[in-house]
Enzyme design. Sequence first.
Site, short mmCIF file in Angstrom:
data_model
loop_
_atom_site.label_atom_id
_atom_site.label_comp_id
_atom_site.label_asym_id
_atom_site.label_seq_id
_atom_site.Cartn_x
_atom_site.Cartn_y
_atom_site.Cartn_z
N ASP A 91 30.82 43.40 27.11
CA ASP A 91 30.81 44.66 26.35
C ASP A 91 30.24 44.41 24.95
O ASP A 91 29.45 45.22 24.42
CB ASP A 91 32.23 45.21 26.23
CG ASP A 91 32.89 45.32 27.60
OD1 ASP A 91 32.38 46.06 28.44
OD2 ASP A 91 33.90 44.62 27.83
N HIS A 137 39.00 46.06 28.54
CA HIS A 137 37.69 46.04 29.21
C HIS A 137 37.71 47.18 30.22
O HIS A 137 37.96 46.98 31.41
CB HIS A 137 37.44 44.70 29.89
CG HIS A 137 36.25 44.76 30.82
ND1 HIS A 137 34.98 44.95 30.37
CD2 HIS A 137 36.17 44.72 32.16
CE1 HIS A 137 34.14 45.00 31.40
NE2 HIS A 137 34.85 44.88 32.51
P1 NAX Z 1 32.11 39.67 44.16
O1 NAX Z 1 32.84 40.61 45.06
O2 NAX Z 1 30.66 39.45 44.36
O3 NAX Z 1 32.81 38.24 44.22
C1 NAX Z 1 34.18 38.08 44.07
C2 NAX Z 1 34.55 36.82 44.85
O4 NAX Z 1 35.91 36.56 44.57
C3 NAX Z 1 34.41 36.96 46.36
O5 NAX Z 1 33.61 35.90 46.84
C4 NAX Z 1 35.85 36.86 46.86
O6 NAX Z 1 35.93 36.19 48.11
C5 NAX Z 1 36.50 36.08 45.75
N1 NAX Z 1 37.94 36.25 45.63
C6 NAX Z 1 38.66 37.38 45.75
N2 NAX Z 1 39.97 37.13 45.58
C7 NAX Z 1 40.06 35.80 45.34
C8 NAX Z 1 41.16 34.94 45.09
N3 NAX Z 1 42.40 35.39 45.08
N4 NAX Z 1 40.90 33.63 44.87
C9 NAX Z 1 39.63 33.16 44.89
N5 NAX Z 1 38.56 33.93 45.14
C10 NAX Z 1 38.78 35.23 45.35
O7 NAX Z 1 32.45 40.17 42.68
P2 NAX Z 1 31.68 39.82 41.32
O8 NAX Z 1 30.58 40.78 41.12
O9 NAX Z 1 31.40 38.36 41.26
O10 NAX Z 1 32.83 40.24 40.26
C11 NAX Z 1 34.02 39.50 40.16
C12 NAX Z 1 35.02 40.21 39.29
O11 NAX Z 1 34.52 40.39 37.96
C13 NAX Z 1 35.39 41.62 39.77
O12 NAX Z 1 36.79 41.80 39.65
C14 NAX Z 1 34.68 42.52 38.78
O13 NAX Z 1 35.31 43.78 38.66
C15 NAX Z 1 34.81 41.71 37.51
N6 NAX Z 1 33.91 42.02 36.40
C16 NAX Z 1 34.39 41.86 35.15
C17 NAX Z 1 33.62 42.05 34.03
C18 NAX Z 1 34.17 41.84 32.65
O14 NAX Z 1 33.42 42.09 31.70
N7 NAX Z 1 35.40 41.41 32.45
C19 NAX Z 1 32.22 42.51 34.16
C20 NAX Z 1 31.62 42.26 35.50
C21 NAX Z 1 32.55 42.47 36.66
O15 NAX Z 1 32.61 43.84 36.95
#
Ligand code: NAX
Length: 367
Positions: free
Chosen positions: A159, A187
């Site tokens: 952000d 966020h």
């Molecule tokens: P993806 O869905 O591409 O990847 C997430 C990965 O996490 C998947 O491979 C899944 O198998 C794995 N996973 C889920 N639960 C798990 C657990 N308990 N232990 C280990 N692995 C686990 O998502 P991606 O685009 O990489 O985003 C990841 C996270 O970042 C999401 O929650 C998303 O909302 C968040 N974000 C946060 C941002 C921020 O600024 N704080 C911005 C970007 C993003 O939206």
Amino acid sequence: MKRPFRIAVTGAAGSISNSLLFRLAAGEVFGPDQPLILQLIERPEAMEALRGMAMELEDCAFPLLHNVRLHDNIQDGFSNVHFAFLVGAKPRGPGMERADLLSANAEIFSAQGRALNDYANPDVKVLVVGNPANTNALIASRNAPDLSPSQFTAMSRLDHNRAKGMIANRFGCNASDIRKVAIWGNHSATQYPDLHHATAMGEPVWPELDPKWVDEEYIPRVQKRGAEIIAARGQSSAASAAQGAIDHMRDWYFGTPDDDFVSMCVVSDGSYGVTKGIVFSFPVRCRYGRHEIVQGLPIDEAARKRIETTEKELIDEKAGVEHLLPAETEAAHLNLRTTLRSGASRYGEEDTLDDSEASVLRTDRVL
Ligand code: NAX
């Protein structure tokens, strides 16, 4: 040769990690002479995809990458790590209410907090990226009684970078010419991107801006940039989120420049009247591996209202997961002075911070 840092990344087969891991291994966070061991953590069903990621890492022949370990459990994955990027989280499914999302993730992050407490290096620095990031970080921290709350942070750097990029466009300059942008709060779409203290090429930007443009265009656009990106590319921010994570950890480790600050979500110590014990994005500076909230910034009435709106959202989020916040860690999160054990934070000190190097270095934090 330096001793390798052990870095845990959860959600390591996901989109953000697809960018983050390669840049970590290339030395963009800890420098070009710091060897690394990556401890990559995924859900059991994603291990095959993770194996593919590891093969690609291997195929890059990164000189700094000593080892890549693949884990389907957090106990082994967090073992002895110095830094943890908690990227994996449960995404919002169809028909899922925000409260359901909060509690599904709350369980994941309480277990991760406990595992970090029990298995990670006692000086571990934790960045939570997975959403709802602020409350996830709070849950992890509250479930780690032997670690300092100052070791847990959540990411508002994406952000911050968005806010910086958009104001640079407005002034027709480069993002590196912009200083002292601040993100306050959650966020989420209630976050408050604050330009009151910002400068462009050393000059204050505020007197040059039309308040109507700031209120009606700039602030909503930063707040909703994530949705704008999903609408345009059909997928959520990934490379820019990885950049945010890289910037966050690099600055936490190496420090921020004296003439600037960055935004990080940290446990509130009551600065600016923000409720203690929630994880809130503040303007911070980092030195010697510690973060400190920038003090004394003037906050006008309109800014105060925006800060209160985002604060209220975080208080409500916290109320929704209260059952997963152990009572034993409450006092440490409300009185950060008592958690200075590791020297990782100057929270809780009186108004005048002691800047002497002797006090900063007294605890000999060695990674
Ligand atoms: P993806 O869905 O591409 O990847 C997430 C990965 O996490 C998947 O491979 C899944 O198998 C794995 N996973 C889920 N639960 C798990 C657990 N308990 N232990 C280990 N692995 C686990 O998502 P991606 O685009 O990489 O985003 C990841 C996270 O970042 C999401 O929650 C998303 O909302 C968040 N974000 C946060 C941002 C921020 O600024 N704080 C911005 C970007 C993003 O939206």
